[in-house]
Structure formats: structure tokens, C-alpha cells
Motif scaffolding. Structure first.
Motif, PDB file in Angstrom:
ATOM      1  N   CYS A  80     -12.721  39.850 -16.664  1.00  0.00           N
ATOM      2  CA  CYS A  80     -12.327  41.264 -16.694  1.00  0.00           C
ATOM      3  C   CYS A  80     -10.832  41.472 -16.470  1.00  0.00           C
ATOM      4  O   CYS A  80     -10.383  42.604 -16.302  1.00  0.00           O
ATOM      5  CB  CYS A  80     -13.104  42.042 -15.635  1.00  0.00           C
ATOM      6  SG  CYS A  80     -14.885  42.038 -15.911  1.00  0.00           S
ATOM      7  N   TYR A  81     -10.068  40.380 -16.419  1.00  0.00           N
ATOM      8  CA  TYR A  81      -8.625  40.499 -16.174  1.00  0.00           C
ATOM      9  C   TYR A  81      -7.858  40.354 -17.481  1.00  0.00           C
ATOM     10  O   TYR A  81      -8.046  39.385 -18.221  1.00  0.00           O
ATOM     11  CB  TYR A  81      -8.148  39.427 -15.200  1.00  0.00           C
ATOM     12  CG  TYR A  81      -8.489  39.699 -13.749  1.00  0.00           C
ATOM     13  CD1 TYR A  81      -9.485  40.603 -13.383  1.00  0.00           C
ATOM     14  CD2 TYR A  81      -7.808  39.040 -12.724  1.00  0.00           C
ATOM     15  CE1 TYR A  81      -9.799  40.848 -12.069  1.00  0.00           C
ATOM     16  CE2 TYR A  81      -8.119  39.282 -11.390  1.00  0.00           C
ATOM     17  CZ  TYR A  81      -9.111  40.179 -11.075  1.00  0.00           C
ATOM     18  OH  TYR A  81      -9.425  40.425  -9.756  1.00  0.00           O
ATOM     19  N   SER A  82      -6.988  41.310 -17.740  1.00  0.00           N
ATOM     20  CA  SER A  82      -6.100  41.217 -18.896  1.00  0.00           C
ATOM     21  C   SER A  82      -4.964  40.245 -18.573  1.00  0.00           C
ATOM     22  O   SER A  82      -4.511  40.152 -17.432  1.00  0.00           O
ATOM     23  CB  SER A  82      -5.530  42.596 -19.233  1.00  0.00           C
ATOM     24  OG  SER A  82      -4.462  42.481 -20.149  1.00  0.00           O
ATOM     25  N   SER A  83      -4.502  39.529 -19.570  1.00  0.00           N
ATOM     26  CA  SER A  83      -3.424  38.558 -19.363  1.00  0.00           C
ATOM     27  C   SER A  83      -2.036  39.175 -19.480  1.00  0.00           C
ATOM     28  O   SER A  83      -1.030  38.473 -19.341  1.00  0.00           O
ATOM     29  CB  SER A  83      -3.557  37.407 -20.374  1.00  0.00           C
ATOM     30  OG  SER A  83      -3.461  37.897 -21.708  1.00  0.00           O
ATOM     31  N   GLU A  84      -1.925  40.484 -19.715  1.00  0.00           N
ATOM     32  CA  GLU A  84      -0.618  41.115 -19.910  1.00  0.00           C
ATOM     33  C   GLU A  84       0.313  40.964 -18.708  1.00  0.00           C
ATOM     34  O   GLU A  84       1.495  40.661 -18.879  1.00  0.00           O
ATOM     35  CB  GLU A  84      -0.805  42.597 -20.257  1.00  0.00           C
ATOM     36  CG  GLU A  84      -1.387  42.817 -21.641  1.00  0.00           C
ATOM     37  CD  GLU A  84      -1.447  44.303 -22.003  1.00  0.00           C
ATOM     38  OE1 GLU A  84      -0.860  45.108 -21.243  1.00  0.00           O
ATOM     39  OE2 GLU A  84      -2.078  44.639 -23.013  1.00  0.00           O
ATOM     40  N   PRO A  85      -0.165  41.179 -17.453  1.00  0.00           N
ATOM     41  CA  PRO A  85       0.753  41.002 -16.322  1.00  0.00           C
ATOM     42  C   PRO A  85       1.300  39.589 -16.213  1.00  0.00           C
ATOM     43  O   PRO A  85       2.433  39.386 -15.735  1.00  0.00           O
ATOM     44  CB  PRO A  85      -0.117  41.352 -15.116  1.00  0.00           C
ATOM     45  CG  PRO A  85      -1.157  42.276 -15.662  1.00  0.00           C
ATOM     46  CD  PRO A  85      -1.460  41.740 -17.031  1.00  0.00           C
ATOM     47  N   SER A 343      -3.300  24.842  -5.199  1.00  0.00           N
ATOM     48  CA  SER A 343      -2.631  26.009  -5.814  1.00  0.00           C
ATOM     49  C   SER A 343      -3.631  27.121  -6.107  1.00  0.00           C
ATOM     50  O   SER A 343      -3.685  27.681  -7.213  1.00  0.00           O
ATOM     51  CB  SER A 343      -1.892  25.599  -7.102  1.00  0.00           C
ATOM     52  OG  SER A 343      -0.829  24.723  -6.801  1.00  0.00           O
ATOM     53  N   LYS A 344      -4.430  27.449  -5.117  1.00  0.00           N
ATOM     54  CA  LYS A 344      -5.388  28.543  -5.248  1.00  0.00           C
ATOM     55  C   LYS A 344      -4.624  29.863  -5.197  1.00  0.00           C
ATOM     56  O   LYS A 344      -3.614  29.993  -4.489  1.00  0.00           O
ATOM     57  CB  LYS A 344      -6.412  28.470  -4.111  1.00  0.00           C
ATOM     58  CG  LYS A 344      -7.610  29.382  -4.298  1.00  0.00           C
ATOM     59  CD  LYS A 344      -8.630  29.156  -3.200  1.00  0.00           C
ATOM     60  CE  LYS A 344      -9.848  30.061  -3.362  1.00  0.00           C
ATOM     61  NZ  LYS A 344     -10.633  29.708  -4.563  1.00  0.00           N
ATOM     62  N   VAL A 345      -5.101  30.871  -5.937  1.00  0.00           N
ATOM     63  CA  VAL A 345      -4.407  32.154  -6.037  1.00  0.00           C
ATOM     64  C   VAL A 345      -5.253  33.264  -5.435  1.00  0.00           C
ATOM     65  O   VAL A 345      -6.476  33.313  -5.609  1.00  0.00           O
ATOM     66  CB  VAL A 345      -4.075  32.481  -7.519  1.00  0.00           C
ATOM     67  CG1 VAL A 345      -3.558  33.919  -7.659  1.00  0.00           C
ATOM     68  CG2 VAL A 345      -3.042  31.496  -8.054  1.00  0.00           C
ATOM     69  N   LYS A 346      -4.578  34.165  -4.739  1.00  0.00           N
ATOM     70  CA  LYS A 346      -5.194  35.376  -4.195  1.00  0.00           C
ATOM     71  C   LYS A 346      -4.368  36.558  -4.669  1.00  0.00           C
ATOM     72  O   LYS A 346      -3.178  36.659  -4.364  1.00  0.00           O
ATOM     73  CB  LYS A 346      -5.221  35.310  -2.663  1.00  0.00           C
ATOM     74  CG  LYS A 346      -5.909  36.481  -1.981  1.00  0.00           C
ATOM     75  CD  LYS A 346      -7.412  36.406  -2.132  1.00  0.00           C
ATOM     76  CE  LYS A 346      -8.107  37.457  -1.266  1.00  0.00           C
ATOM     77  NZ  LYS A 346      -9.569  37.459  -1.470  1.00  0.00           N
ATOM     78  N   ALA A 347      -5.002  37.457  -5.442  1.00  0.00           N
ATOM     79  CA  ALA A 347      -4.286  38.615  -5.992  1.00  0.00           C
ATOM     80  C   ALA A 347      -5.188  39.834  -5.895  1.00  0.00           C
ATOM     81  O   ALA A 347      -5.851  40.212  -6.862  1.00  0.00           O
ATOM     82  CB  ALA A 347      -3.864  38.346  -7.429  1.00  0.00           C
ATOM     83  N   ASP A 348      -5.198  40.457  -4.731  1.00  0.00           N
ATOM     84  CA  ASP A 348      -6.093  41.595  -4.507  1.00  0.00           C
ATOM     85  C   ASP A 348      -5.691  42.838  -5.294  1.00  0.00           C
ATOM     86  O   ASP A 348      -6.533  43.693  -5.584  1.00  0.00           O
ATOM     87  CB  ASP A 348      -6.144  41.927  -3.006  1.00  0.00           C
ATOM     88  CG  ASP A 348      -6.840  40.831  -2.206  1.00  0.00           C
ATOM     89  OD1 ASP A 348      -7.666  40.106  -2.782  1.00  0.00           O
ATOM     90  OD2 ASP A 348      -6.543  40.701  -1.008  1.00  0.00           O
ATOM     91  N   ASP A 349      -4.394  42.971  -5.612  1.00  0.00           N
ATOM     92  CA  ASP A 349      -3.947  44.192  -6.296  1.00  0.00           C
ATOM     93  C   ASP A 349      -3.623  43.931  -7.760  1.00  0.00           C
ATOM     94  O   ASP A 349      -2.721  44.548  -8.327  1.00  0.00           O
ATOM     95  CB  ASP A 349      -2.719  44.779  -5.576  1.00  0.00           C
ATOM     96  CG  ASP A 349      -1.514  43.834  -5.633  1.00  0.00           C
ATOM     97  OD1 ASP A 349      -1.716  42.630  -5.930  1.00  0.00           O
ATOM     98  OD2 ASP A 349      -0.380  44.298  -5.394  1.00  0.00           O
ATOM     99  N   TYR A 350      -4.376  43.032  -8.393  1.00  0.00           N
ATOM    100  CA  TYR A 350      -4.090  42.731  -9.796  1.00  0.00           C
ATOM    101  C   TYR A 350      -4.179  44.024 -10.612  1.00  0.00           C
ATOM    102  O   TYR A 350      -5.202  44.735 -10.572  1.00  0.00           O
ATOM    103  CB  TYR A 350      -5.068  41.693 -10.332  1.00  0.00           C
ATOM    104  CG  TYR A 350      -4.658  41.141 -11.684  1.00  0.00           C
ATOM    105  CD1 TYR A 350      -3.585  40.263 -11.781  1.00  0.00           C
ATOM    106  CD2 TYR A 350      -5.311  41.525 -12.848  1.00  0.00           C
ATOM    107  CE1 TYR A 350      -3.187  39.758 -13.009  1.00  0.00           C
ATOM    108  CE2 TYR A 350      -4.918  41.032 -14.081  1.00  0.00           C
ATOM    109  CZ  TYR A 350      -3.856  40.148 -14.157  1.00  0.00           C
ATOM    110  OH  TYR A 350      -3.456  39.669 -15.380  1.00  0.00           O
ATOM    111  N   PRO A 351      -3.141  44.326 -11.370  1.00  0.00           N
ATOM    112  CA  PRO A 351      -3.036  45.673 -11.971  1.00  0.00           C
ATOM    113  C   PRO A 351      -3.738  45.898 -13.296  1.00  0.00           C
ATOM    114  O   PRO A 351      -3.725  47.026 -13.807  1.00  0.00           O
ATOM    115  CB  PRO A 351      -1.516  45.830 -12.153  1.00  0.00           C
ATOM    116  CG  PRO A 351      -1.039  44.428 -12.395  1.00  0.00           C
ATOM    117  CD  PRO A 351      -1.905  43.546 -11.555  1.00  0.00           C
TER     118      PRO A 351
END
Length: 359
Positions: A80-85, A343-351
Motif C-alpha cells: 500500500c506504499y507508493s514509491s514516489e517519496p 538496516s531495518k527501517v521504521k517510518a511511522d509517518d510515511y506520506p
């Protein structure tokens, strides 16, 4: 340890099948009741001080290229995440918040006993000729260190034979399915004795009953306790449990990343020490690690030596990398964390997210 044989414990009137009222070292053990965990003998090895050697405590800073690669993999794993950011976002700054994790592992062995029974298979025995060994005198091969494991053994010289109470030593009990009658209600006519055309039911010959399949019409089935052997072997069962007790301490850091996330990743190994009893660490650059080591080592020694035996301890230190990546997309500021050697990622505010419907 040798125990004197108390002849009064072996009533001659009951012969070979009568267990003694108690065994030396097993007094108070009641059939059907667990004896509980048994205190181990005192430890014989005392810890000696260990000093950490001077070494490189740093970790390379995360590059922008590595940060972007980790971010790309993170976004690709979310449908469900767009790759644009990721493609259009611009990294404005990167901050490093590396932290230390101290881990103490205490590998323990505990033992408990209880009376147990099993079907008597005709084993040759020499019961009560000498006292059984004590629970902590039983030789048991330890498994791989720092791996949980459970093992059950029979205490030698504790065996006796007794008739099975469940079936009154007959080897058979009333069938549960037919309640001992040998027959059950016919499944075809449901006990009516006739079919839908009011003719005699062929399945039960008009009786409304069928022979019970579980007991073949006998009304009894094999005793589940003695497995039809009529006798039980009674013995003291020793249960040995090896358990790796792990506790972590993570030095606080001000990145804003919840410390609970760090339990999912590994770090750069800096130090490891394994002994039967470790000594609290001294000389480590960060005082919080040394303080935590002293506190945890003392607590583990006090806690786990009461109900079990400490087989070995292991302490280690890892440097966990944490990078906060600030980036701009469509005129707004956002950030994500890259942490751990994975290199795990945490991005709670992914736009750029959307709602997906999976069919």
C-alpha cells in the motif's frame, strides 16, 4: 553419598511388590503430587574479574546511498506504499544515535521429582536392595549450552510393581462408547428398527441396535492405564529442566526510536565472555553498561541459584547502529529510522499510503 539401609522401610509381609514408605532423600514425596524443585548443591566455582580490552567502539556512519537502499526495500515490502517519496524525496540531513546493548545469559539446571507409573512390561528388577541415588546424584548429560531442554529419567532402585487400580487388575474397563452394553443405536434407522418405507432395517435386522465398533460388542476395552498388562510399574520420576535465562539492558538514546524495536535487530559484537560464573564488567567506556552488568550479574546469581544450578553464564556487548534520516517531499519534512546491522527501517509517518483490497 551412601545412605544406610533402614530395614523397617521394607515390610516383608508385602514381598517384592510393596514400595517402601519413603526413600532417603525423598521423604515426603506423595504419589500423585509433584515434589517440587529441589535446591541444588552450593556452587564450587567463584568468578574472577574480567577487564574489557581497548578496542574500536565506533561503527561506520550510514551513507546516503545505503539509507536510500534500505528505504526502498522497506517501501517495496508494503503493497500500500507508493514509491514516489523514495524516488522524489530529498535527504536533507542524517543523525547518528548509536547505542549499546548489554546481554546476560544464565544457563540453569533444575530438578524435581514425583511418583509415576507405567504399564509393567516384565522388566527385571532388584527393588529395595539399596537406596536410590539422590536427585542431584543422578548423572545426567547436559545438552548444548544456552539451549532450553527437558529430560525425564527413572530413579534407579525406586521401582515396585502394583496391581492396576483403574481396571482392578483385569486389564479391561467398561467401553465408553456403548457404556458396557456392547451395542449402540443403529445409525441407519436411529433405533427405530425400520427404514423410511416402514420395512425392517437391514443394517440392524430390525433390532434398532448395532454392535459397538470400539469394543467389538464385548462391552469392555483395553485399560488405558495399564494397556492391558494388569500391573503397573511404580517409580520415582526425575524431571531435569535446562533453561537459558536472558536479560538485556540497552543504553538510552535520544533518537526518538522506541527501544522495543531494538529487540528485533542485532548489532556489532564488541565483547563476549562465557564462564561458569561471570564477573561484572569493569572498564567499559559507558558507565551505564558497567552499572547494569554489576546489578544483573548479582541478581541472576541470587535468583537462579536458589531453585537450580547455574551451569554457565555468558555476557556480551553489542553496538547497535541507529540513523535518523530526515528528508523532504512535496515541500514537507519527514523522517525515518535505519537501525541494526540488518538496516531495518521504521517510518511511522510515511506520506504516501493507500488502501489495498486483497482478493
Amino acid at each position: 553419598m551412601a545412605y544406610p539401609v533402614n530395614q523397617a522401610m521394607y515390610p516383608p509381609a508385602f514381598g517384592m511388590q510393596a514400595p517402601p514408605t519413603s526413600f532417603p532423600g525423598y521423604e515426603g514425596l506423595v504419589p500423585g503430587v509433584s515434589g517440587g524443585f529441589l535446591p541444588p548443591p552450593p556452587p564450587q566455582v567463584l568468578p574472577t574479574p574480567v577487564h574489557t580490552t581497548q578496542q574500536d567502539w565506533s561503527i561506520p556512519r550510514l551513507s546516503e546511498e545505503a539509507a536510500r537502499e534500505a528505504f526502498t526495500s522497506f517501501v517495496d515490502s508494503h503493497c500500500c506504499y507508493s514509491s514516489e517519496p523514495v524516488k522524489d524525496g530529498v535527504i536533507t540531513s542524517m543523525e547518528q544515535f548509536n547505542t549499546f546493548r548489554y546481554r546476560l545469559e544464565t544457563f540453569t539446571e533444575s530438578r524435581k521429582t514425583e511418583w509415576a507409573t507405567k504399564p509393567y512390561e516384565g522388566e527385571t528388577m532388584n527393588p529395595f536392595t539399596q537406596p536410590p541415588p539422590g536427585p542431584w546424584e543422578m548423572p545426567v548429560k547436559a545438552p548444548v549450552m544456552f539451549k532450553d531442554h527437558v529430560q525425564e529419567l527413572e530413579i534407579p532402585n525406586s521401582q515396585s510393581i502394583k496391581p492396576c487400580d483403574t481396571c482392578s487388575a483385569s486389564g479391561r474397563v467398561k467401553c465408553n462408547k456403548c457404556s458396557g452394553t456392547g451395542s449402540i443405536t443403529c445409525s441407519t434407522c436411529r433405533g427405530a428398527g425400520k427404514d423410511s418405507a416402514e420395512d425392517r432395517c437391514n443394517s440392524c435386522n430390525g433390532t434398532g441396535k448395532q454392535k459397538c465398533s470400539d469394543c467389538s460388542g464385548q462391552g469392555t476395552e483395553e485399560c488405558g492405564t495399564c494397556k492391558g498388562k494388569r500391573q503397573l510399574l511404580s517409580y520415582i520420576k526425575l524431571m531435569v529442566q535446562w533453561k537459558n535465562n536472558v536479560e538485556d539492558f540497552i543504553v538510552e538514546q535520544s533518537s526518538g526510536l522506541d527501544v522495543a524495536n531494538l529487540g528485533e535487530v542485532s548489532g556489532k559484537p564488541l565483547f563476549k565472555d562465557a564462564l561458569q560464573m561471570v564477573y561484572p564488567m569493569t572498564g567499559f567506556p559507558h558507565p551505564g553498561v558497567a552499572e547494569a552488568s554489576e546489578k544483573m550479574v548479582m541478581e541472576h546469581r541470587s535468583k537462579y541459584s536458589q531453585s537450580g544450578r547455574i551451569m554457565q553464564q555468558q555476557q556480551s556487548i553489542e553496538l547497535i547502529p541507529i540513523s535518523k534520516v530526515n528528508y523532504q517531499w512535496k515541500g514537507k519534512q519527514y523522517f525515518y529510522f535505519v537501525y541494526g546491522t540488518e538496516s531495518k527501517v521504521k517510518a511511522d509517518d510515511y506520506p504516501a499510503t493507500c488502501c489495498c483490497i486483497i482478493l
